[in-house]
Design an enzyme around this catalytic site. Structure first.
Site, PDB file in Angstrom:
ATOM      1  N   GLU A 228      -8.300  -6.415  21.523  1.00 55.20           N
ATOM      2  CA  GLU A 228      -9.710  -6.784  21.548  1.00 55.20           C
ATOM      3  C   GLU A 228      -9.917  -8.152  22.187  1.00 55.20           C
ATOM      4  O   GLU A 228      -9.073  -9.058  22.039  1.00 55.20           O
ATOM      5  CB  GLU A 228     -10.324  -6.812  20.148  1.00 55.20           C
ATOM      6  N   THR A 229     -11.044  -8.273  22.870  1.00 53.54           N
ATOM      7  CA  THR A 229     -11.555  -9.554  23.334  1.00 53.54           C
ATOM      8  C   THR A 229     -12.904  -9.764  22.669  1.00 53.54           C
ATOM      9  O   THR A 229     -13.758  -8.874  22.690  1.00 53.54           O
ATOM     10  CB  THR A 229     -11.702  -9.587  24.862  1.00 53.54           C
TER      11      THR A 229
END
Length: 288
Positions: free
Chosen positions: A49-50
């Site tokens: 995830e970002t």
């Protein structure tokens, strides 16, 4: 042409050791970015995830207590992400000088709180996501891919998070769970209805090791073959093991190769996930 940059951090979440836990990229935005650019950055970072965080009330990152937060895998936006929320809170608290005891994130899963603890760990206040017994025509195929020939003691599904939970029989040990090596891309062939977006495999803990339960988590449907330490999966796991053990506090270990630890406490329909972080990298990504 004038160049523009966004500061990006990488944080290993649910660990206090570098190069373990679950790495997340965090972009702290003074000005929001178009969604298509967020997706490109997330694909470029290529982590599970970002996170993209903006200020909600016109203050600064140092002084605000209210933020907006979105999470993207390399291929999809997700509704809930624990480790990237932990990483984001750590950047705001540890790197940007925010002295608030607690901050709030406005997300697709509602308001989520992050609380600074005295020992530098951070507690996340998340919704609890109970599961229920599950049967489906393709269940045998999913079990075959994920757990091979292992005996499955219980099968549950959480409709809120679209996570399938497989509990291995109690005769198995932590090493058996760690040795699982599923070809996760085969899951995309087994399940394409959208009912399942991730598979949790869990096992009862070992008192001598100090853990109440173990788990692993696979989510190729959202571009994550295996999530090293998944906070959102533990919102489901906490509700499940509460029923099994008839207690509301747990110490959990996610048994990916990187591995990570969580302290868990259930309060009503909420669950508090406490973990530490290791700060890995700070840099700038060019966006123009």
């Amino acid at each position: 042409m004038e160049q523009s940059f966004v500061t990006v951090y990488i944080v290993d979440a649910f660990t206090n050791e570098l190069f373990s836990g679950n790495p997340a990229a965090v972009c702290c935005l003074e000005n929001d970015l178009p969604e298509n650019l967020k997706r490109k950055i997330a694909a470029e970072m290529n982590l599970s995830e970002t996170a993209f965080v903006t200020i909600e009330n016109g203050e600064t990152f140092e002084k605000s207590s209210k933020f907006a937060l979105r999470w993207f895998t390399p291929t999809h936006e997700v509704d809930l992400c624990g480790h990237a929320t932990l990483a984001t809170a750590a950047i705001i608290f540890h790197k940007l000088g925010n002295k608030e005891k607690a901050i709030e994130f406005n997300t697709l899963s509602g308001i989520l709180k992050a609380i600074q603890e005295n020992d530098s760990s951070i507690t996340l206040d998340f919704p609890l996501n109970p599961s229920s017994p599950y049967e489906a025509q393709n269940l045998k195929d999913i079990i075959r891919v994920v757990a091979n020939n292992f005996e499955i003691q219980d099968v549950q599904h959480c409709s809120t998070t679209k996570k399938l939970l497989l509990r291995l029989a109690d005769k198995y040990k932590r090493k058996d769970l760690e040795d699982l090596n599923p070809l996760t891309q085969e899951l995309l062939t087994c399940e394409s209805s959208g009912v399942v977006k991730g598979v949790i495999v869990t096992l009862q803990g070992n008192e001598n090791e100090g853990y109440d339960f173990y788990s692993r988590y696979f989510a190729p449907w959202v571009g994550i073959p295996e999530d090293p330490v998944c906070g959102s999966a533990h919102t489901v796991l906490a509700a499940y093991w509460e029923k099994v053990y008839n207690k509301d506090q747990f110490r959990a270990r996610q048994c990916s190769k990187r591995g990570g630890d969580l302290n868990i406490k259930i309060i009503g329909q909420r669950v508090k996930l406490t973990g530490q972080v290791a700060h890995v990298l700070e840099g700038k990504i060019r966006i123009k």
